[in-house]
Design a protein around this motif. Structure first.
Motif, PDB file in Angstrom:
ATOM      1  N   GLU A  57      25.224  -1.459   7.717  1.00  0.00           N
ATOM      2  CA  GLU A  57      23.915  -0.836   7.578  1.00  0.00           C
ATOM      3  C   GLU A  57      23.945   0.068   6.353  1.00  0.00           C
ATOM      4  OE1 GLU A  57      21.735   0.301  11.478  1.00  0.00           O
ATOM      5  OE2 GLU A  57      23.852   0.757  11.827  1.00  0.00           O
ATOM      6  N   ASP A  58      22.827   0.177   5.692  1.00  0.00           N
ATOM      7  CA  ASP A  58      22.750   0.985   4.477  1.00  0.00           C
ATOM      8  C   ASP A  58      23.105   2.445   4.765  1.00  0.00           C
ATOM      9  OD1 ASP A  58      22.186   1.493   1.751  1.00  0.00           O
ATOM     10  OD2 ASP A  58      20.183   2.204   2.280  1.00  0.00           O
ATOM     11  N   LYS A  59      24.032   2.950   3.967  1.00  0.00           N
ATOM     12  CA  LYS A  59      24.426   4.367   4.002  1.00  0.00           C
ATOM     13  C   LYS A  59      24.998   4.816   5.352  1.00  0.00           C
ATOM     14  CE  LYS A  59      20.355   5.750   2.242  1.00  0.00           C
ATOM     15  NZ  LYS A  59      19.802   4.566   1.565  1.00  0.00           N
ATOM     16  N   LYS A  60      25.614   3.906   6.107  1.00  0.00           N
ATOM     17  CA  LYS A  60      26.142   4.272   7.426  1.00  0.00           C
ATOM     18  C   LYS A  60      27.669   4.270   7.493  1.00  0.00           C
ATOM     19  CE  LYS A  60      22.272   4.834   9.644  1.00  0.00           C
ATOM     20  NZ  LYS A  60      21.895   4.852  11.024  1.00  0.00           N
ATOM     21  N   ASP A  61      28.321   3.837   6.403  1.00  0.00           N
ATOM     22  CA  ASP A  61      29.772   3.661   6.485  1.00  0.00           C
ATOM     23  C   ASP A  61      30.568   4.571   5.561  1.00  0.00           C
ATOM     24  OD1 ASP A  61      29.150   1.757   8.320  1.00  0.00           O
ATOM     25  OD2 ASP A  61      30.387   0.176   7.448  1.00  0.00           O
ATOM     26  N   GLY A  62      29.934   5.611   5.023  1.00  0.00           N
ATOM     27  CA  GLY A  62      30.657   6.543   4.165  1.00  0.00           C
ATOM     28  C   GLY A  62      30.997   5.940   2.819  1.00  0.00           C
ATOM     29  N   GLY A  63      31.974   6.544   2.165  1.00  0.00           N
ATOM     30  CA  GLY A  63      32.344   6.077   0.837  1.00  0.00           C
ATOM     31  C   GLY A  63      31.388   6.579  -0.225  1.00  0.00           C
ATOM     32  N   GLU A  64      31.482   5.997  -1.416  1.00  0.00           N
ATOM     33  CA  GLU A  64      30.625   6.407  -2.523  1.00  0.00           C
ATOM     34  C   GLU A  64      29.162   6.174  -2.153  1.00  0.00           C
ATOM     35  OE1 GLU A  64      30.476   5.828  -7.373  1.00  0.00           O
ATOM     36  OE2 GLU A  64      31.249   4.218  -6.119  1.00  0.00           O
ATOM     37  N   PRO A  65      28.303   7.182  -2.308  1.00  0.00           N
ATOM     38  CA  PRO A  65      26.891   7.009  -1.938  1.00  0.00           C
ATOM     39  C   PRO A  65      26.268   5.806  -2.636  1.00  0.00           C
ATOM     40  CG  PRO A  65      27.364   9.316  -2.379  1.00  0.00           C
ATOM     41  CD  PRO A  65      28.595   8.553  -2.771  1.00  0.00           C
ATOM     42  N   GLY A  66      25.615   4.960  -1.844  1.00  0.00           N
ATOM     43  CA  GLY A  66      24.977   3.768  -2.391  1.00  0.00           C
ATOM     44  C   GLY A  66      25.880   2.564  -2.509  1.00  0.00           C
ATOM     45  N   GLY A  67      27.189   2.769  -2.345  1.00  0.00           N
ATOM     46  CA  GLY A  67      28.147   1.682  -2.547  1.00  0.00           C
ATOM     47  C   GLY A  67      28.317   0.763  -1.352  1.00  0.00           C
ATOM     48  N   ASN A  68      28.082   1.296  -0.151  1.00  0.00           N
ATOM     49  CA  ASN A  68      28.175   0.491   1.077  1.00  0.00           C
ATOM     50  C   ASN A  68      29.477  -0.315   1.142  1.00  0.00           C
ATOM     51  OD1 ASN A  68      25.661   1.187   2.379  1.00  0.00           O
ATOM     52  ND2 ASN A  68      24.628   0.018   0.779  1.00  0.00           N
ATOM     53  N   ILE A  69      30.598   0.382   1.022  1.00  0.00           N
ATOM     54  CA  ILE A  69      31.884  -0.318   1.082  1.00  0.00           C
ATOM     55  C   ILE A  69      32.089  -0.944   2.456  1.00  0.00           C
ATOM     56  CG2 ILE A  69      33.053   0.982  -0.723  1.00  0.00           C
ATOM     57  CD1 ILE A  69      34.284   2.765   1.387  1.00  0.00           C
ATOM     58  N   ARG A  70      32.858  -2.025   2.451  1.00  0.00           N
ATOM     59  CA  ARG A  70      33.177  -2.726   3.701  1.00  0.00           C
ATOM     60  C   ARG A  70      34.493  -3.471   3.536  1.00  0.00           C
ATOM     61  NH1 ARG A  70      29.022  -6.141   2.148  1.00  0.00           N
ATOM     62  NH2 ARG A  70      28.159  -4.153   1.444  1.00  0.00           N
ATOM     63  N   ALA A 110      33.305   7.442  16.951  1.00  0.00           N
ATOM     64  CA  ALA A 110      34.468   7.552  16.054  1.00  0.00           C
ATOM     65  C   ALA A 110      34.189   6.945  14.686  1.00  0.00           C
ATOM     66  CB  ALA A 110      35.680   6.857  16.682  1.00  0.00           C
ATOM     67  N   TRP A 111      33.230   5.987  14.638  1.00  0.00           N
ATOM     68  CA  TRP A 111      32.954   5.290  13.375  1.00  0.00           C
ATOM     69  C   TRP A 111      31.733   5.845  12.650  1.00  0.00           C
ATOM     70  CZ3 TRP A 111      37.267   2.982  12.740  1.00  0.00           C
ATOM     71  CH2 TRP A 111      37.939   2.393  13.823  1.00  0.00           C
ATOM     72  N   ALA A 112      31.219   6.973  13.078  1.00  0.00           N
ATOM     73  CA  ALA A 112      30.070   7.563  12.388  1.00  0.00           C
ATOM     74  C   ALA A 112      30.440   7.864  10.940  1.00  0.00           C
ATOM     75  CB  ALA A 112      29.628   8.844  13.094  1.00  0.00           C
ATOM     76  N   ASP A 113      29.606   7.398  10.013  1.00  0.00           N
ATOM     77  CA  ASP A 113      29.852   7.601   8.576  1.00  0.00           C
ATOM     78  C   ASP A 113      31.235   7.118   8.159  1.00  0.00           C
ATOM     79  OD1 ASP A 113      27.326   8.818   8.036  1.00  0.00           O
ATOM     80  OD2 ASP A 113      28.074  10.663   8.947  1.00  0.00           O
ATOM     81  N   SER A 114      31.689   6.060   8.793  1.00  0.00           N
ATOM     82  CA  SER A 114      33.000   5.498   8.479  1.00  0.00           C
ATOM     83  C   SER A 114      32.938   3.989   8.639  1.00  0.00           C
ATOM     84  CB  SER A 114      34.060   6.092   9.415  1.00  0.00           C
ATOM     85  OG  SER A 114      35.360   5.738   9.001  1.00  0.00           O
ATOM     86  N   ARG A 115      33.878   3.312   8.031  1.00  0.00           N
ATOM     87  CA  ARG A 115      33.901   1.853   8.074  1.00  0.00           C
ATOM     88  C   ARG A 115      34.285   1.357   9.462  1.00  0.00           C
ATOM     89  NH1 ARG A 115      34.535   5.448   4.388  1.00  0.00           N
ATOM     90  NH2 ARG A 115      36.752   5.473   4.899  1.00  0.00           N
ATOM     91  N   LYS A 116      33.528   0.383   9.948  1.00  0.00           N
ATOM     92  CA  LYS A 116      33.821  -0.197  11.251  1.00  0.00           C
ATOM     93  C   LYS A 116      34.842  -1.331  11.088  1.00  0.00           C
ATOM     94  CE  LYS A 116      29.844   2.101  11.849  1.00  0.00           C
ATOM     95  NZ  LYS A 116      29.349   2.987  10.762  1.00  0.00           N
ATOM     96  N   ALA A 159      40.746  -5.964  10.361  1.00  0.00           N
ATOM     97  CA  ALA A 159      40.825  -5.219   9.097  1.00  0.00           C
ATOM     98  C   ALA A 159      40.158  -3.860   9.255  1.00  0.00           C
ATOM     99  CB  ALA A 159      40.162  -6.011   7.985  1.00  0.00           C
ATOM    100  N   ASN A 160      40.817  -2.830   8.747  1.00  0.00           N
ATOM    101  CA  ASN A 160      40.374  -1.458   8.966  1.00  0.00           C
ATOM    102  C   ASN A 160      40.341  -0.647   7.680  1.00  0.00           C
ATOM    103  OD1 ASN A 160      40.671  -1.207  12.174  1.00  0.00           O
ATOM    104  ND2 ASN A 160      42.417  -2.351  11.384  1.00  0.00           N
ATOM    105  N   HIS A 161      39.488   0.342   7.688  1.00  0.00           N
ATOM    106  CA  HIS A 161      39.518   1.392   6.664  1.00  0.00           C
ATOM    107  C   HIS A 161      39.123   2.681   7.366  1.00  0.00           C
ATOM    108  CE1 HIS A 161      38.147   2.925   2.429  1.00  0.00           C
ATOM    109  NE2 HIS A 161      39.107   3.656   2.965  1.00  0.00           N
ATOM    110  N   PHE A 162      40.148   3.387   7.878  1.00  0.00           N
ATOM    111  CA  PHE A 162      39.911   4.584   8.671  1.00  0.00           C
ATOM    112  C   PHE A 162      39.372   5.722   7.797  1.00  0.00           C
ATOM    113  CE2 PHE A 162      42.960   3.920  12.543  1.00  0.00           C
ATOM    114  CZ  PHE A 162      42.277   2.760  12.864  1.00  0.00           C
ATOM    115  N   GLY A 163      38.892   6.774   8.455  1.00  0.00           N
ATOM    116  CA  GLY A 163      38.338   7.932   7.767  1.00  0.00           C
ATOM    117  C   GLY A 163      39.336   8.568   6.814  1.00  0.00           C
ATOM    118  N   SER A 164      38.818   9.128   5.731  1.00  0.00           N
ATOM    119  CA  SER A 164      39.676   9.696   4.691  1.00  0.00           C
ATOM    120  C   SER A 164      40.269  11.034   5.138  1.00  0.00           C
ATOM    121  CB  SER A 164      38.888   9.895   3.412  1.00  0.00           C
ATOM    122  OG  SER A 164      38.080  11.061   3.509  1.00  0.00           O
ATOM    123  N   LYS A 165      41.159  11.560   4.299  1.00  0.00           N
ATOM    124  CA  LYS A 165      41.772  12.855   4.552  1.00  0.00           C
ATOM    125  C   LYS A 165      40.954  14.001   3.966  1.00  0.00           C
ATOM    126  CE  LYS A 165      46.578  11.383   5.009  1.00  0.00           C
ATOM    127  NZ  LYS A 165      46.756  11.957   6.345  1.00  0.00           N
TER     128      LYS A 165
END
Length: 613
Positions: free
Chosen positions: A392-405, A453-459, A476-482
């Protein structure tokens, strides 16, 4: 270059900061006494704790020799009293913050009047220690061309083996009010030299030159040495006391900063004031910089998988999107083919949408993946296909607008993907058993995406693959940053690691999903992999492995080879592949191609695991 001390706060703010955080040491009467008695010396200002006993006070005619002048960033100069006291805990140097280009020169004998303050790089919430300084100065040059106070050597013999004292429980774990013990604790040793003229001899580089013109060395060549020249961070108690950040006083336009890789040597003498900054803590700001002697470090290449081995890899490609230059795509593609030996399944992290950081609602990564897989084929690799679930747009954190997955690439000539009612961003995949066979309800599908747990983070992205007739589940995972964690040089000891709470919940969610698979088939081949953003000894990793559901495969490597990332001179684990109990025999490789080098295609090293299902 980043400013070491981007100060602009008024004196009142400095004093308020100290008071609000309980940092102010000593009484007002004591401070008045010190200010009104004999002339104030630099060691009187520095005191025996991290906070000046004269914090917030005006001082007059403080004498010293200028040992360094900084004309950029946090502009000012350092002075040092050549007539030291006999107390090892009191520094003889201090920074004078001018906020404009200083008019003094190295070797000037000066008298400085101004306000003593404690500046906290990064602000109070950063947890950083403060820098004792004199601000709003009036400076009188008494003479010029004086010899500098002899530089204090920092070496393996005088840096203590113990990193830091335990914080005072009565001060919320802060060490600010504790009397320095420089012969026992490394952080106290460095603090006792804050602002002083220091030097190191020939030292090994343990953190490559970064875009901000700084590198890291160790003055303890033997301390937790990595096989390839770095310094391994192997536990919360082995912070590596010999690490020291190196910058230079000369502006880069006048004197380019040397390019160094891990394992190179900074030879000769490097000398200058010892500063403290937001991005790494204690830093030797070199007036005289040694010479880099290049080592022989080269990017690694993993062994190709055999016909009967399945090779599965993970690689964080650092915000890849179509607006990146073709050279980045080509370099990453070449690494997949030549350094990773074209793995059968490749989990990618930080694949951005089709227009990168442009924030316009785009979520598809079709163009990004087409460009990348085309580059891999052009480099001689397989015609990879891909599977993913758009976020979803802007729901997974990362660089704003980038929508990393996360994305799966797979080689259809070697492995097949089992497509089952592909899920969307908000639909959870499940585990079912039909006709005696366990499978996912959605493949590809997301694991527990509604979990807070995945709010503003990659699922997590789950997929079902078949290799030589055997099913393999890959998550495949990309957990929350430090982000938000305090640095190792924090005034809280141990430092506060607030980001761990979220990753712990994320790990528990993934562990629970793996247990669902194993409950249906205890012999299932399951791989959990990706940028876990946490160490192999962390509570996050322990939670992933809970109940024997998974094994952190990087632990199969010797300790000197356990790392995928280099941060502030510490070689550490962030990227992992974990295996289910059925995967008993495997070969694991942390393929070091980025983290140790100044020239990087990503800041992470990819991981590869080969096994026979």
């Amino acid at each position: 270059m980043r400013s070491s001390h981007p100060r602009s706060a008024a004196v009142a703010a400095l004093v308020a900061t100290a008071l609000a955080t309980g940092l102010l040491a000593g009484s007002a009467d004591a401070a008045e006494g010190a200010a009104s008695a004999d002339p104030v010396r630099i060691h009187d200002i520095q005191g025996t704790t991290r906070i000046s006993p004269l914090n917030g006070k005006q001082v007059s005619d403080v004498e010293g020799i200028v040992t360094g002048v900084r004309t950029y960033g946090s502009r000012g100069f350092w002075i040092q009293d050549p007539d030291a006291d006999d107390n090892a805990a009191t520094s003889e140097g201090v920074f004078v913050f001018t906020n404009s280009v200083p008019t003094v020169a190295v070797g000037d004998a000066v008298k400085v009047s101004g306000t003593v303050g404690e500046y906290i790089p990064g602000g109070v919430k950063s947890g950083n220690q403060s820098v004792t300084q004199i601000s709003k100065p009036t400076v009188t040059v008494v003479s010029s061309g004086n010899a500098l106070p002899e530089a204090t050597a920092i070496n393996e013999y005088n840096v203590p083996a113990e990193y830091a004292p335990a914080g005072d429980p009565a001060a919320e774990g802060s060490i600010n009010g504790l009397t320095l013990d420089p012969s026992r604790f490394a952080l106290d040793f460095y603090e006792s030299l804050e602002g002083m003229n220091v030097k190191i001899g020939t030292s090994r580089v343990v953190g490559a030159t970064d875009p901000y013109s700084e590198l890291w060395v160790t003055v303890k060549g033997w301390e937790n040495a990595a096989k390839r020249g770095g310094t391994v961070y192997g536990s919360y108690e082995s912070q590596n006391t010999g690490r020291l950040q190196i910058q230079q006083l000369a502006p880069i336009a006048q004197q380019p900063f040397p390019v160094a890789n891990v394992g190179d040597k900074l030879t000769g003498t490097t000398e200058g004031p010892l500063d403290f900054n937001q991005f790494g803590g204690y830093t030797l700001v070199a007036r005289t910089l040694g010479t880099v002697k290049a080592g022989t470090l080269a990017p690694e290449k993993t062994k190709p998988q055999t016909e009967h081995e399945l090779a599965v890899a993970t690689y964080n490609v650092e915000n890849l999107d179509p607006t990146d230059p073709q050279e980045k795509f080509d370099a990453l593609a070449k690494a997949v083919v030549e350094n990773l030996a074209s793995p059968d399944i490749l989990a990618l992290e930080e694949i951005q949408d089709d227009n990168g950081a442009k924030n316009d609602g785009t979520v598809s990564a079709e163009q990004t993946l087409t460009k990348f897989t085309t580059a891999i084929a052009a480099a001689g690799g397989p015609a990879y296909q891909w599977r993913t679930v758009n976020p979803e747009d802007k729901k997974d954190g990362g660089e704003p607008g980038g929508n990393i997955r996360q994305v799966f690439l797979y080689n259809p000539a070697r492995v097949s993907f089992t497509e089952r009612a592909p899920g969307d961003a908000v639909t959870a995949t499940g585990v079912v058993k039909e006709n005696g066979k366990t499978h996912l309800t959605h493949s590809p599908g997301r694991v527990d995406p509604a979990n807070p747990a995945w709010a503003d983070s990659r699922k997590p992205l789950a997929g079902e693959f078949v290799f030589r007739g055997k099913t393999v589940f890959v998550i495949a995972n990309h957990f929350g940053s430090k982000g938000g964690d305090e640095g190792l040089t924090s005034h809280h000891q141990p430092p506060l690691r607030s980001s761990e709470a979220k990753r712990l919940l994320q790990a528990q969610a993934v562990n629970g999903f793996v247990k669902q698979i194993l409950a249906e088939d205890k012999n299932a081949n399951v791989l959990v992999l990706g940028d876990i953003n946490d160490f192999e000894f962390s509570a996050t990793t322990d939670a992933l492995a809970d109940g024997g559901a998974l094994y952190p495969a990087i632990k199969s490597l010797p300790k000197t080879e356990r790392y995928s990332y280099v941060y502030q001179g510490n070689a550490q684990v962030l990227d992992q592949i974990l295996t289910s109990p059925a995967i008993k025999k495997f070969t694991y490789d942390s393929v070091h191609i980025n983290a140790e080098f100044a020239a990087q295609n990503s800041d992470h090293d990819p991981q590869v695991l080969r096994f026979r299902p």
